[in-house]
Design a protein around this motif. Structure first.
Motif, short mmCIF file in Angstrom:
data_model
loop_
_atom_site.label_atom_id
_atom_site.label_comp_id
_atom_site.label_asym_id
_atom_site.label_seq_id
_atom_site.Cartn_x
_atom_site.Cartn_y
_atom_site.Cartn_z
N PRO A 171 3.25 3.15 -15.78
CA PRO A 171 3.43 4.61 -15.82
C PRO A 171 2.15 5.37 -15.46
O PRO A 171 2.22 6.47 -14.93
CB PRO A 171 3.84 4.88 -17.28
N LEU A 172 0.99 4.77 -15.75
CA LEU A 172 -0.28 5.40 -15.40
C LEU A 172 -0.36 5.69 -13.91
O LEU A 172 -0.95 6.69 -13.48
CB LEU A 172 -1.45 4.50 -15.81
N LEU A 173 0.25 4.82 -13.10
CA LEU A 173 0.12 4.90 -11.65
C LEU A 173 1.36 5.43 -10.97
O LEU A 173 1.48 5.39 -9.74
CB LEU A 173 -0.22 3.51 -11.09
N ARG A 174 2.31 5.93 -11.76
CA ARG A 174 3.54 6.45 -11.16
C ARG A 174 3.25 7.69 -10.33
O ARG A 174 3.84 7.87 -9.26
CB ARG A 174 4.56 6.77 -12.27
N CYS A 175 2.37 8.55 -10.79
CA CYS A 175 2.07 9.81 -10.11
C CYS A 175 0.55 9.95 -9.95
O CYS A 175 -0.05 10.88 -10.50
CB CYS A 175 2.63 10.99 -10.90
#
Length: 445
Positions: A171-175
């Motif tokens: 999730p850290l790298l989703r956006c």
């Protein structure tokens, strides 16, 4: 040249002497093993192999790092029963282990030694790596990962860009924004010369370890880039060894479900405050949880509540914006599938509501903490606010308003006494009137 064992080394426990031998081999400082009496060799060798495998050092550089391995060797990090026998390491199936940490071998403080994922998930991901290259399960994981197209791009990159992390499941790298990724590189603690946004000082090994960690579980990266010392509600990252990380110790929230009313009110108030700081902070990052459970929050010995497990914490850059992963499907590879199904669908960056974390916490955690703890009129007010806060169909302003009302209800229910060391005696106000000294206690802010 053979290493010589001085008097201090001779007093080490055989299990740790074995780790010394392995660590020496790791650093390539010596070209041949130390001379040992024949009676000691079998015992030490078996312990050495077991400890190396237990820590996951045999899997490096498909690991977190080795920054704290020397602490294990020097016996300045101790599992509960590590020193009882060279073969009595803790059970290898647990997700985390309580331990003690020292800087001088005299004073000790509790720490937690954690895996990124369960032992079973580690084994499954290792098999997936081998299968991705049609290799047997005993394949060289590092060799296969090095040959991937993604890692070859990382080798050529001077800067970590959103394109390089597209398709990773965290999730850290989703956006991701460039500002966020620069922060990752600048504060990455597993390299010697942190501080630059460029990866010129990263070796091939450093890049693979960072990529592997981001692909499996970004929790240790979040501890590094948003440290508690700067006011973020996260425990301190102390380092890693193999596939384990070491951080300051907390007790999980579920151990406090039976807490007395004033403590339950204090913890619930703190938890709502943590979520508020994740929505609004000076750096203009919006943090949101994709999933919560009571094990994700922990309490330090002074009563302060922190995020114990940040693995499901996503980050959106409100200042710079995020590069939406429109081509995420095209960028899926073996790194996308190490711990989750490759077909997992993630919501659009624009579809994350401000209320998301509040709804999850008000639905799943706060009712267990606050139910039946207070007199009838107050309990009813709490229950109504909790219900409204946990209704995901309500608009953001209504959920945020219900959470604010809940905080207002909880504030006077918190007491001011030494049990809450993180805010005591600051919650005490002393004033003088007509020669008399008065102490007034408030719940605190």
């Amino acid at each position: 040249m053979e290493p010589r064992l001085g008097p201090e080394a001779a007093t080490l426990h055989p299990g740790w002497l074995a780790l010394l031998l392995w660590f020496s081999a790791l650093s390539s400082s010596f070209s041949s093993p130390a001379s040992l009496s024949p009676s000691l060799v079998p015992r030490i060798r078996s312990s050495y192999n077991y400890g190396r495998t237990f820590l996951g050092l045999d899997k490096c550089n498909a690991c977190i790092g080795t920054s704290i391995c020397k602490k294990f060797f020097k016996e300045e990090i101790r599992f509960g029963n590590w020193l009882a026998s060279p073969l009595q390491l803790p059970p290898d199936y647990l997700p985390s282990y309580p331990a003690n940490y020292s800087d001088d071998s005299k004073t000790w403080r509790p720490v937690e030694i954690s895996r990124l994922v369960s032992k079973y998930q580690n084994e499954l991901s290792d098999r997936r790596i081998c299968a991705s290259a049609s290799a047997p399960n005993t394949c060289s994981i590092e060799r296969i990962l090095r040959k991937t197209g993604r890692f070859q791009k990382w080798l050529q990159a001077k800067r970590l860009t959103p394109e390089l992390v597209q398709g990773l499941p965290s999730p850290l790298l989703r956006c991701p924004s460039q500002r966020l990724l620069d922060r990752v590189v600048r504060r990455y603690a597993e390299v010697a010369d942190a501080g630059s946004i460029f990866m010129d000082h990263f070796t091939d090994r450093d890049k693979l370890r960072l990529l592997y960690t981001l692909a499996v579980n970004a929790h240790p990266i979040l501890l590094q880039i948003f440290p508690g010392a700067e006011g973020w509600p996260l425990p301190k990252y102390l380092g890693s060894c193999g596939r384990f990380l070491v951080s300051t110790s907390t007790r999980p929230l579920q151990e406090f479900y039976g807490a007395p009313p004033d403590q339950a009110a204090d913890l619930a108030y703190q938890l709502l405050g943590v979520l508020e700081s994740l929505r609004n902070n000076d750096l203009n990052y919006f943090f949101y949880f994709t999933h919560v459970d009571a094990g994700m929050f922990g309490i330090f010995s002074n009563g302060h509540l922190f995020i114990r497990n940040a693995s499901t914490l996503g980050v959106i850059d409100k200042q710079e914006g995020s590069q939406v992963a429109t081509r995420a499907e095209e960028n899926k590879d073996i790194f996308s599938c190490l711990v989750s199904g490759c077909q997992a669908k993630l919501p659009s960056c624009d579809a994350i509501p401000e209320k998301q974390s509040l709804v999850l916490v008000c639905q799943q955690l706060l009712p267990r903490l606050l139910q039946g703890k207070f007199p009838s009129p107050v309990q009813e007010e709490i229950d109504v606010a909790l219900t409204q806060c946990g209704e995901g169909t309500r608009p953001d302003p209504e959920v945020l308003g219900a959470a604010s009302r809940l905080k207002d209800i909880l504030r006077p229910l918190r007491t001011c006494n030494p049990r809450f060391a993180y805010r005591y005696p600051d919650c005490k106000v002393t004033f003088r009137y007509q020669g008399e000294v008065f102490n007034i206690c408030f719940g605190g802010t």
